[in-house]
Design a protein around this motif. Structure first.
Motif, PDB file in Angstrom:
ATOM      1  N   HIS A 150      -6.604   9.359  -6.399  1.00  0.00           N
ATOM      2  CA  HIS A 150      -6.335   8.244  -7.297  1.00  0.00           C
ATOM      3  C   HIS A 150      -5.250   8.678  -8.281  1.00  0.00           C
ATOM      4  O   HIS A 150      -5.402   9.690  -8.977  1.00  0.00           O
ATOM      5  N   THR A 151      -4.166   7.916  -8.334  1.00  0.00           N
ATOM      6  CA  THR A 151      -3.066   8.241  -9.243  1.00  0.00           C
ATOM      7  C   THR A 151      -2.701   6.999 -10.039  1.00  0.00           C
ATOM      8  O   THR A 151      -2.353   5.968  -9.459  1.00  0.00           O
ATOM      9  N   HIS A 199      -1.399  -0.856   2.150  1.00  0.00           N
ATOM     10  CA  HIS A 199      -0.682  -1.986   1.554  1.00  0.00           C
ATOM     11  C   HIS A 199       0.076  -1.451   0.344  1.00  0.00           C
ATOM     12  O   HIS A 199      -0.516  -0.918  -0.598  1.00  0.00           O
ATOM     13  N   THR A 200       1.397  -1.580   0.376  1.00  0.00           N
ATOM     14  CA  THR A 200       2.256  -1.106  -0.703  1.00  0.00           C
ATOM     15  C   THR A 200       2.900  -2.316  -1.375  1.00  0.00           C
ATOM     16  O   THR A 200       3.417  -3.205  -0.695  1.00  0.00           O
ATOM     17  N   VAL A 213      -0.053   1.102  -4.366  1.00  0.00           N
ATOM     18  CA  VAL A 213      -0.350   1.372  -2.966  1.00  0.00           C
ATOM     19  C   VAL A 213      -1.843   1.610  -2.810  1.00  0.00           C
ATOM     20  O   VAL A 213      -2.480   2.215  -3.684  1.00  0.00           O
ATOM     21  N   SER A 214      -2.416   1.091  -1.749  1.00  0.00           N
ATOM     22  CA  SER A 214      -3.792   1.371  -1.351  1.00  0.00           C
ATOM     23  C   SER A 214      -3.769   1.689   0.129  1.00  0.00           C
ATOM     24  O   SER A 214      -3.108   0.985   0.912  1.00  0.00           O
ATOM     25  N   LEU A 230      -1.111   3.337  -8.708  1.00  0.00           N
ATOM     26  CA  LEU A 230      -0.718   2.154  -9.466  1.00  0.00           C
ATOM     27  C   LEU A 230       0.049   2.593 -10.704  1.00  0.00           C
ATOM     28  O   LEU A 230      -0.322   3.580 -11.358  1.00  0.00           O
ATOM     29  N   SER A 231       1.112   1.864 -11.031  1.00  0.00           N
ATOM     30  CA  SER A 231       1.882   2.164 -12.242  1.00  0.00           C
ATOM     31  C   SER A 231       2.035   0.904 -13.076  1.00  0.00           C
ATOM     32  O   SER A 231       1.776  -0.206 -12.620  1.00  0.00           O
ATOM     33  N   GLY A 232       2.460   1.097 -14.334  1.00  0.00           N
ATOM     34  CA  GLY A 232       2.659  -0.025 -15.243  1.00  0.00           C
ATOM     35  C   GLY A 232       1.359  -0.647 -15.711  1.00  0.00           C
ATOM     36  O   GLY A 232       1.262  -1.870 -15.846  1.00  0.00           O
ATOM     37  N   ILE A 233       0.359   0.183 -15.972  1.00  0.00           N
ATOM     38  CA  ILE A 233      -0.971  -0.306 -16.331  1.00  0.00           C
ATOM     39  C   ILE A 233      -1.368   0.162 -17.725  1.00  0.00           C
ATOM     40  O   ILE A 233      -0.821   1.132 -18.258  1.00  0.00           O
TER      41      ILE A 233
END
Length: 312
Positions: A150-151, A199-200, A213-214, A230-233
């Motif tokens: 998880h990133t 899924h990207t 991405v998952s 995930l970014s921008g969270i």
């Protein structure tokens, strides 16, 4: 003792870290540095009292034991071909290349020239990974049931890594920048694996890299793998690599924290008892004929294939 010599192409943040690692190793020295950004090159050369090369060819002519490539991925293949033509061993940043096609060019060039290769995967030389590897080897985790990565990034590029290519769809993104470390780790610990679904997600701006991405994967021994990014969270940066065993669960958190949990108990942070040799020392050990833990371009090409698949 004759020192192991290096010449560096690229003086960015990560390149500067490599400079520090070399300068603190008494068995190694830097012959030359080169960067197309002349202002940055002069700053780094003066800061560390290093010889500057005015061209790539001038740097290659110094004939070091190792050439370090710390430039954007699209340049790795042509630089490798030039360095291999000089008969020089090559240490490259990850990912290996812009894509698997370029990675194949690199493997072909170094194989033809019979030069040795290595890649900068610092997790390979981390005390926490050494401890995790030992726990897997001695069976203290029990049967391994699942692996998860998880990133989560509030900012991409990260605040310390602000440059245009890191944010670009053509060369950047966390799948290229962060996932390779863990793909290489997965490969070393558990062998080959297959991505079975993914899924990207990308922003509307076609110039910008992915933001999510998952994916699902499985090892050749049928251990399931979950990959999330995930970014921008709205949270702090968090990276977790988790190995779930029937006896224990081990988590590598934020690169360098080792957490261990047992049945019905809270996770506790563990301080590793062993500090393995680092990448630069491994390069030196190879030169003097000792066993060394280096990641070859061939292994990097396998990692590149998984990166390319997620970016489809």
């Amino acid at each position: 003792m004759t020192k192991t010599t290096f010449a560096l192409i690229g003086t960015g943040i990560v390149g500067e870290r490599i400079i520090n690692q070399i300068k603190t190793n008494p068995n190694c020295e830097i012959l030359s540095v080169f960067d197309e950004n002349k202002k940055r090159l002069r700053e780094v050369a003066e800061k560390y009292t290093l010889p500057e090369a005015s061209t790539l060819e001038e740097l290659l002519e110094t004939k070091p034991d190792w050439i370090y490539i710390g430039t954007p991925p699209v340049s790795h293949a042509p630089i490798t071909e030039k360095a291999a033509a000089y008969g020089l061993n090559i240490l490259s940043e990850k990912p290996l290349a812009h894509d698997a096609q370029d990675g194949e060019r690199m493997v072909k060039a170094v194989t033809k020239a019979s030069v040795h290769t290595a890649m900068h995967f610092p997790l390979m030389y981390s005390p926490v990974i050494h401890s995790l590897q030992q726990s897997i080897s001695d069976g203290s985790l029990g049967d391994i049931l699942k692996i998860e990565l998880h990133t989560y990034f509030p900012h991409w590029p990260r605040k310390w890594q602000q440059n245009a290519w890191i944010a670009s769809r053509a060369q950047g993104g966390f799948i290229r920048e962060v996932f390779p470390h863990y793909f290489q780790l997965l490969y070393r610990l558990f062998g080959n694996f297959e991505i079975t679904a993914h899924h990207t997600t990308y922003p509307q701006d076609i110039e910008l890299c992915e933001y999510g991405v998952s994916a699902l994967a499985k090892t050749d021994s049928d251990i399931p793998i979950v990959l999330n990014g995930l970014s921008g969270i709205g949270q702090e940066e968090r990276l977790e690599f988790k190995v779930f065993g029937t006896k224990k669960v081990i988590t590598i958190r934020n690169w360098s924290e080792l957490w261990e949990s047992e049945l019905d108990k809270e996770a506790v942070q563990i301080t590793p008892s062993t500090v393995p040799d680092g990448l630069i020392e491994a390069c030196h050990q190879w030169k003097v004929g000792e066993n060394s833990a280096l990641v070859s371009f061939e292994e990097g090409l396998k990692v590149q294939g998984w990166i390319d698949e997620l970016l489809k």
